[in-house]
Scaffold this motif. Sequence first.
Motif, PDB file in Angstrom:
ATOM      1  N   LYS A   1     -78.493 -19.609 -19.284  1.00 39.80           N
ATOM      2  CA  LYS A   1     -77.379 -19.906 -18.188  1.00 39.80           C
ATOM      3  C   LYS A   1     -77.485 -18.796 -17.411  1.00 39.80           C
ATOM      4  O   LYS A   1     -77.223 -17.637 -17.694  1.00 39.80           O
ATOM      5  N   LEU A   2     -77.481 -18.862 -15.945  1.00 42.30           N
ATOM      6  CA  LEU A   2     -77.471 -18.212 -14.833  1.00 42.30           C
ATOM      7  C   LEU A   2     -76.280 -18.372 -13.868  1.00 42.30           C
ATOM      8  O   LEU A   2     -75.826 -19.613 -13.728  1.00 42.30           O
ATOM      9  N   MET A   3     -75.900 -17.342 -13.300  1.00 38.60           N
ATOM     10  CA  MET A   3     -74.924 -17.460 -12.363  1.00 38.60           C
ATOM     11  C   MET A   3     -75.518 -17.101 -10.730  1.00 38.60           C
ATOM     12  O   MET A   3     -76.428 -16.218 -10.621  1.00 38.60           O
ATOM     13  N   GLN A   4     -75.831 -18.110 -10.005  1.00 42.83           N
ATOM     14  CA  GLN A   4     -76.321 -18.339  -8.482  1.00 42.83           C
ATOM     15  C   GLN A   4     -75.352 -18.073  -7.625  1.00 42.83           C
ATOM     16  O   GLN A   4     -74.345 -18.912  -7.491  1.00 42.83           O
ATOM     17  N   LYS A   5     -75.596 -17.277  -6.739  1.00 45.63           N
ATOM     18  CA  LYS A   5     -75.052 -16.995  -5.496  1.00 45.63           C
ATOM     19  C   LYS A   5     -75.548 -17.930  -4.420  1.00 45.63           C
ATOM     20  O   LYS A   5     -76.493 -17.825  -4.069  1.00 45.63           O
ATOM     21  N   ASN A   6     -74.549 -18.829  -3.951  1.00 49.04           N
ATOM     22  CA  ASN A   6     -74.852 -19.510  -3.138  1.00 49.04           C
ATOM     23  C   ASN A   6     -74.634 -18.962  -1.480  1.00 49.04           C
ATOM     24  O   ASN A   6     -74.166 -18.068  -1.655  1.00 49.04           O
TER      25      ASN A   6
ATOM     26  N   LYS B   1     -72.434 -20.389  -8.723  1.00 48.35           N
ATOM     27  CA  LYS B   1     -72.470 -21.668  -9.379  1.00 48.35           C
ATOM     28  C   LYS B   1     -73.339 -21.274 -10.548  1.00 48.35           C
ATOM     29  O   LYS B   1     -74.301 -20.530 -10.474  1.00 48.35           O
ATOM     30  N   GLU B   2     -72.872 -21.933 -11.501  1.00 52.06           N
ATOM     31  CA  GLU B   2     -73.689 -21.723 -13.038  1.00 52.06           C
ATOM     32  C   GLU B   2     -74.943 -22.713 -13.180  1.00 52.06           C
ATOM     33  O   GLU B   2     -74.786 -23.823 -12.725  1.00 52.06           O
TER      34      GLU B   2
END
Length: 85
Positions: free
Chosen positions: A20-25, A31-32
């Motif tokens: 599970k990663l947290m992505q910066k839009n 966004k996970e």
Amino acid sequence: MFCPLTKEECIQEKCSWWVKLMQKNTDQSLKEISSCAIPLMVDVGIDSAKAITRVQSAVESERNTMNLVKNVFVNLLKGQRQIGG
């Protein structure tokens, strides 16, 4: 989704490669993402290469600025020697 290692159906959360990663839009919101780490490695590699290129560009720009300042300083010192000499 099929597992790239076993070529069978992905077992998702039961698998050690599932992350599970947290992505910066682009709008800076987070966004996970839950996915297999194997295909994500390509994206991480591309992002790392982009970051390295940005840092390399900044270092080169700073080097060019310092060389310009050094040259101006050296020329000023040469001018002082000629006047005082």
